[in-house]
Scaffold this active site. Sequence first.
Site, short mmCIF file in Angstrom:
data_model
loop_
_atom_site.label_atom_id
_atom_site.label_comp_id
_atom_site.label_asym_id
_atom_site.label_seq_id
_atom_site.Cartn_x
_atom_site.Cartn_y
_atom_site.Cartn_z
N ASP A 1 0.79 -1.27 -0.04
CA ASP A 1 0.00 0.12 -0.02
C ASP A 1 0.86 1.42 -0.15
OD1 ASP A 1 -2.70 1.07 0.22
OD2 ASP A 1 -1.85 2.21 2.06
N LYS B 1 -2.24 6.42 -4.58
CA LYS B 1 -3.50 7.16 -4.15
C LYS B 1 -3.59 8.62 -4.80
CE LYS B 1 -3.80 4.57 0.16
NZ LYS B 1 -2.78 4.62 0.74
N TYR C 1 2.95 9.72 0.74
CA TYR C 1 3.69 9.01 1.52
C TYR C 1 5.29 8.76 0.52
CZ TYR C 1 -0.42 6.55 2.96
OH TYR C 1 -1.69 6.11 3.70
N HIS D 1 -7.74 9.40 -2.37
CA HIS D 1 -7.27 8.91 -0.86
C HIS D 1 -8.05 9.67 0.11
CE1 HIS D 1 -3.16 9.06 1.27
NE2 HIS D 1 -4.07 8.76 2.19
N1 LIG Z 1 -5.98 5.69 3.21
C1 LIG Z 1 -5.24 6.60 4.50
O1 LIG Z 1 -5.68 7.65 4.74
C2 LIG Z 1 -4.31 5.91 5.37
C3 LIG Z 1 -4.26 6.37 6.64
C4 LIG Z 1 -3.37 5.75 7.51
C5 LIG Z 1 -2.90 4.77 7.24
N2 LIG Z 1 -2.97 4.07 5.88
C6 LIG Z 1 -2.07 2.77 5.52
O2 LIG Z 1 -2.35 2.01 6.42
C7 LIG Z 1 -1.15 1.39 7.07
C8 LIG Z 1 -0.96 0.87 8.29
O3 LIG Z 1 -1.45 1.99 9.22
P1 LIG Z 1 -0.62 2.72 10.12
O4 LIG Z 1 0.79 2.95 9.59
O5 LIG Z 1 -1.25 3.97 10.90
O6 LIG Z 1 -0.43 1.86 11.68
P2 LIG Z 1 -0.43 0.28 12.04
O7 LIG Z 1 -0.16 -0.63 11.01
O8 LIG Z 1 -1.84 0.13 12.83
O9 LIG Z 1 0.74 0.65 13.23
C9 LIG Z 1 2.23 0.62 12.89
C10 LIG Z 1 2.82 0.81 13.85
O10 LIG Z 1 2.69 -0.44 14.70
C11 LIG Z 1 4.14 -1.21 14.72
N3 LIG Z 1 3.90 -2.56 14.76
C12 LIG Z 1 3.87 -3.08 13.52
N4 LIG Z 1 4.06 -4.48 13.51
C13 LIG Z 1 3.88 -4.69 14.67
C14 LIG Z 1 3.89 -6.00 15.63
N5 LIG Z 1 3.90 -7.36 15.05
N6 LIG Z 1 4.31 -5.93 17.05
C15 LIG Z 1 4.38 -4.61 17.58
N7 LIG Z 1 4.36 -3.64 16.85
C16 LIG Z 1 4.05 -3.45 15.64
C17 LIG Z 1 4.91 -0.32 13.99
O11 LIG Z 1 6.27 -0.10 14.41
P3 LIG Z 1 7.47 -0.65 13.43
O12 LIG Z 1 7.20 0.04 12.00
O13 LIG Z 1 8.63 0.16 14.24
O14 LIG Z 1 7.75 -2.07 13.36
C18 LIG Z 1 4.38 1.16 13.91
O15 LIG Z 1 4.60 1.91 15.14
C19 LIG Z 1 -0.17 2.64 6.49
O16 LIG Z 1 1.02 2.38 6.46
C20 LIG Z 1 -0.75 2.99 5.42
O17 LIG Z 1 -0.54 2.08 4.08
C21 LIG Z 1 -3.96 4.71 4.95
#
Ligand SMILES: NC(=O)c1ccc[n+]([C@@H]2O[C@H](COP(=O)([O-])OP(=O)(O)OC[C@H]3O[C@@H](n4cnc5c(N)ncnc54)[C@H](OP(=O)(O)O)[C@@H]3O)[C@@H](O)[C@H]2O)c1
Length: 360
Positions: free
Chosen positions: A109, A137, A114, A170
């Site tokens: 994604d 996006k 980004y 997006h």
């Molecule tokens: N469409 C939109 O508007 C939108 C908005 C927000 C997000 N997104 C997409 O969704 C993706 C994920 O969302 P997010 O980045 O907000 O958050 P998330 O995946 O809920 O959480 C990421 C956090 O969790 C940690 N983590 C990951 N796997 C882990 C595990 N197995 N154990 C412990 N900690 C863990 C990561 O640390 P480390 O990286 O240090 O391992 C990071 O600090 C984004 O990267 C993006 O692609 C889209």
Amino acid sequence: MTKTWTDASHTPITTRKQRIQRLAIVLIIVLGMYLCSSTLGRVLSSAAPYIPRRARCLATAPVKKVQKTFKLPSGDEVPGIALGVWQASPGEVGTAVETALKIGYRHIDGAWIYRPKAGPQEKKPAAPPNKTGITPKLWNTFHAPEDVESALDDSLAKLGTSYVDLYLMHWPVAQRSDGSVNTDLTENPYPTWQAMEKLVEKGKARNIGVSNFNIRRLTNLTSNKLKHIPAVNQVELNFWNPQPELVKWALEHNVILEAYSPLGSNRQVSESLNVPEVKEIAEKLCISPAQVLISWQAQRGNIVLPKSVTPSRIDENLHVFEIPEDLFNKLEKAATSHPPKRVVDPSKGWGVDIFDELDE
Ligand SMILES: NC(=O)c1ccc[n+]([C@@H]2O[C@H](COP(=O)([O-])OP(=O)(O)OC[C@H]3O[C@@H](n4cnc5c(N)ncnc54)[C@H](OP(=O)(O)O)[C@@H]3O)[C@@H](O)[C@H]2O)c1
């Protein structure tokens, strides 16, 4: 005296006494097996704090792994887990994507916003293997229909590819280049959508979808005579903001939801992993709390987008497991029993009530 007689094939027929004896032996064996297993279970559970989890888990029945794919309108199958890279620092994205591709991820994604800042630290990942789905996006400032194709062309050039598998709007927010909101195009995104539909016809996007649309905005868009209905709606779905009505709506209307911030994002990941029900299920199934949260979203019918730049977590997050119904319901109830709280909401900053949730 009781007689023993034979049947037509000369097999001796057992006496009543013999039958009772055999039944007793079977009962003793079954009882013995039960006692042994329950004693072993009791011993294991009372000694649980002293036995390493890995050893304890070896003695329990393995929980079933699930590998789910979703069919998009183009007919392409996309894997149910995608690597997210939002908030990864420059220098981390290339390495994380390369690690993920080696481990077996085939769904990444991304987003124009980004984009990693080019710099000496940034490693450009090797060309992804065939059948790797990439989702860029359309950013808010390119919603004017005449800007849509050039915005995708920019992403295609950066990705070094001639088409993308999935292209998403997006946010349901159209902004001008100075950041001011184009209210007409925000309230009626159909012209932007029509420009995105042309990208499918031109072969530049195999599928198109939206992101951050609530039910009202989805209903509003899909009330037009669309050539292509949104293949997916990428939205925040996690323990703090489980959105059960949207999940139900999407299942009923064949719009796949992609769960972003499934772990509660950087800000709330540690609280998410420490939710008592999440810890309990992790303990019972011998999987990690992050795997519980990801598996729960997958079991709700969603594609899940966990972000990580840590190789061991990138690996961990790809393994989805079947949560037994009672435990699944317990987690669903816990998640939907508190007032929902979004982790990601730029409504106030942009001056648009994106989710119709701001107080009047
Ligand atoms: N469409 C939109 O508007 C939108 C908005 C927000 C997000 N997104 C997409 O969704 C993706 C994920 O969302 P997010 O980045 O907000 O958050 P998330 O995946 O809920 O959480 C990421 C956090 O969790 C940690 N983590 C990951 N796997 C882990 C595990 N197995 N154990 C412990 N900690 C863990 C990561 O640390 P480390 O990286 O240090 O391992 C990071 O600090 C984004 O990267 C993006 O692609 C889209």
